[in-house]
Design a protein around this motif. Structure first.
Motif, short mmCIF file in Angstrom:
data_model
loop_
_atom_site.label_atom_id
_atom_site.label_comp_id
_atom_site.label_asym_id
_atom_site.label_seq_id
_atom_site.Cartn_x
_atom_site.Cartn_y
_atom_site.Cartn_z
N ALA A 1 0.83 -1.21 0.00
CA ALA A 1 0.00 0.00 0.00
C ALA A 1 0.86 1.26 0.00
CB ALA A 1 -0.93 -0.01 1.21
N LEU A 2 1.94 1.24 0.78
CA LEU A 2 2.83 2.41 0.82
C LEU A 2 3.57 2.60 -0.51
CD1 LEU A 2 4.34 2.08 4.42
CD2 LEU A 2 2.83 3.89 3.57
N VAL A 3 3.96 1.50 -1.14
CA VAL A 3 4.59 1.60 -2.46
C VAL A 3 3.60 2.19 -3.47
CG1 VAL A 3 5.49 0.27 -4.40
CG2 VAL A 3 6.26 -0.26 -2.09
N ALA A 4 2.34 1.71 -3.42
CA ALA A 4 1.30 2.23 -4.32
C ALA A 4 1.09 3.73 -4.09
CB ALA A 4 -0.01 1.48 -4.11
N LEU A 5 1.10 4.15 -2.82
CA LEU A 5 0.93 5.57 -2.50
C LEU A 5 2.11 6.38 -3.02
CD1 LEU A 5 -0.58 7.85 -1.07
CD2 LEU A 5 0.61 7.21 1.04
N LEU A 6 3.32 5.85 -2.86
CA LEU A 6 4.52 6.54 -3.33
C LEU A 6 4.48 6.70 -4.85
CD1 LEU A 6 7.19 7.73 -2.31
CD2 LEU A 6 8.25 5.50 -2.73
N VAL A 7 4.10 5.63 -5.55
CA VAL A 7 3.99 5.69 -7.01
C VAL A 7 2.95 6.72 -7.43
CG1 VAL A 7 3.31 4.40 -9.08
CG2 VAL A 7 4.80 3.34 -7.38
N ALA A 8 1.79 6.71 -6.75
CA ALA A 8 0.72 7.66 -7.07
C ALA A 8 1.18 9.10 -6.84
CB ALA A 8 -0.52 7.37 -6.22
N LEU B 1 0.20 12.43 -0.43
CA LEU B 1 0.96 11.64 0.54
C LEU B 1 0.35 11.73 1.94
CD1 LEU B 1 4.71 12.25 -0.42
CD2 LEU B 1 3.51 10.05 -0.38
N THR B 2 0.04 12.95 2.36
CA THR B 2 -0.53 13.14 3.70
C THR B 2 -1.87 12.45 3.85
OG1 THR B 2 0.58 15.30 3.87
CG2 THR B 2 -1.24 14.87 5.39
N ALA B 3 -2.76 12.66 2.87
CA ALA B 3 -4.09 12.06 2.94
C ALA B 3 -4.02 10.54 2.84
CB ALA B 3 -4.97 12.62 1.81
N GLY B 4 -3.11 10.03 1.99
CA GLY B 4 -2.96 8.59 1.83
C GLY B 4 -2.46 7.92 3.11
N VAL B 5 -1.47 8.54 3.74
CA VAL B 5 -0.96 8.01 5.02
C VAL B 5 -2.05 8.06 6.08
CG1 VAL B 5 0.68 8.42 6.90
CG2 VAL B 5 1.45 8.52 4.52
N ALA B 6 -2.84 9.13 6.08
CA ALA B 6 -3.96 9.23 7.03
C ALA B 6 -4.97 8.11 6.82
CB ALA B 6 -4.65 10.59 6.89
N GLY B 7 -5.25 7.78 5.55
CA GLY B 7 -6.16 6.68 5.25
C GLY B 7 -5.61 5.35 5.73
N LEU B 8 -4.31 5.15 5.53
CA LEU B 8 -3.65 3.92 5.97
C LEU B 8 -3.67 3.79 7.49
CD1 LEU B 8 -1.91 1.41 5.32
CD2 LEU B 8 0.09 2.90 5.37
N ILE B 9 -3.36 4.87 8.18
CA ILE B 9 -3.36 4.86 9.65
C ILE B 9 -4.77 4.61 10.18
CG2 ILE B 9 -3.04 6.32 11.70
CD1 ILE B 9 -0.71 7.66 10.23
N THR B 10 -5.75 5.24 9.56
CA THR B 10 -7.14 5.04 9.99
C THR B 10 -7.54 3.57 9.87
OG1 THR B 10 -7.75 7.27 9.27
CG2 THR B 10 -9.55 5.71 9.59
#
Length: 366
Positions: free
Chosen positions: A165-172, A195-204
């Motif tokens: 998921a983090l790799v996908a976020l980094l690519v996006a 990046l910020t919103a994606g990490v927030a979604g992952l943490i949630t």
């Protein structure tokens, strides 16, 4: 059964359509009806996923899901959420955001459009985690065995879903986010926002799913003890429905899933109208049908009879996660989004029917 389960959905439909007519005449009636159909078509996979969780919960928490949960879904995600998004991203007060929504609808729609990269990144990452954790789990029943069997073996690697998921976020963030399409035709770099919103979604996801899993594990231990006591007393084992803290966190998990699924519906609704009153009415009616459909699937035992439905719904979640991330830069029709889910779930349903027929013809294979 259908009338009993969907009676409140029918009542809400009548009220919603009536309020639409009172608000803006016959034109509003058509808009509200279209929005309701849009929400149902985009959220059928949501109902299947919810049913898989809800069937573990007690009758009390199922009623909470249909009452308080509906209020959260309708007023929280379909009315308050768009206002809060504008308030946070535009750095204006909620009251000013409501004023824009009612008095300056074009400006309000522009602000929501500008907030889309954040919404898409958050929802896309949350849904992607749901799909990855499903596909990496080793299940007794496999739908697409050629794919699920090797992925289940890979799933034995700790934290693999999070890493992917983090790799996908980094690519996006390095592709679609660097030239995210903004209102007015220009492009802007949204890398940090995504990046910020994606990490927030992952943490949630990690927090809510983790708490839900923890309390569900506690419940399974309790169920095992009850089963041992029953066997010692020469009684049959009894199922223990999820209650208390376990049920609360599973309920919370359901609400976050619903919120993630509603992102595309709320954004798609702006293609039809930028009036938040009509939007809340139409999407609210659709949300009520999705909730009722969830309960219907649980009470009919549909997921037990058609074992691949849950697989199809999770594949649809994976597709929706990818679509949300792609929409950071490219506009994708809601028709395509809805059809992807319908096709995957329809395919899994047909596969389940064929499996049932095969087992019925060959009892020795069951």
């Amino acid at each position: 059964m259908i009338l009993k389960t969907f009676r409140w959905a029918f009542v809400v439909t009548a009220l919603g359509l009536g309020l639409g007519v009172l608000y803006d005449g016959a034109k509003a009636l058509g808009i509200v009806a279209i929005l309701a159909v849009l929400e149902i078509s985009l959220s059928f996979d949501n109902a299947v996923i919810n049913a898989g969780i809800l069937k573990k919960m007690s009758a009390f928490w199922q009623r909470i899901f249909l009452t308080i949960g509906v209020l959260i879904a309708v007023f929280g995600m379909r009315l308050i959420f768009p206002v809060l998004i504008v308030s946070i991203t535009a750095k204006i007060g909620p009251i000013e955001s409501v004023r824009l929504a009612l008095d300056d609808k074009d400006r309000y729609q522009q602000l929501v459009t500008d907030a889309h990269p954040s919404i898409a990144a958050f929802g896309g990452m949350f849904l992607l985690m749901i799909f990855l954790n499903f596909i990496f789990e080793d299940r007794e029943i496999k739908w697409q065995a050629w794919l699920e069997r090797p992925l289940a073996k890979l799933g034995q690697v700790d934290m693999l879903a999070v890493c992917i998921a983090l790799v996908a976020l980094l690519v996006a963030s390095m592709t679609v986010a660097t030239s995210a399409h903004q209102h007015g035709g220009h492009h802007a770099d949204k890398t940090s926002t995504v990046l910020t919103a994606g990490v927030a979604g992952l943490i949630t996801y990690l927090i809510v799913a983790g708490l839900s899993s923890f309390f569900e594990g506690r419940l399974e231990e309790e169920e095992e003890r009850e089963t041992e006591k029953a066997e010692a007393a020469d009684r049959g084992p009894s199922a223990v429905a999820v209650t208390g803290k376990a049920a609360f966190f599973m309920f919370l998990y359901l609400e976050v899933i619903d919120a993630s699924f509603s992102f595309d519906g709320v954004i798609g609704a702006f293609a039809i109208t930028n009036d938040i009153v009509l939007m809340a009415l139409g999407l609210g009616i659709g949300a009520m049908y999705v909730r009722s459909l969830t309960v219907y699937l649980v009470r009919k035992g549909t997921l037990d009879d058609y074992v691949y439905l849950e697989h199809g719904a999770h594949y649809a979640i994976g597709a929706l996660a990818v679509i949300l991330i792609v929409t950071i830069q490219y506009q994708i029709s809601e028709l395509i989004t809805g059809l992807v889910g319908v096709v995957l779930i329809g395919w899994s349903f047909w596969s389940s029917v064929r499996r049932n027929r095969r087992l019925a013809d060959s009892p020795s294979d069951a």
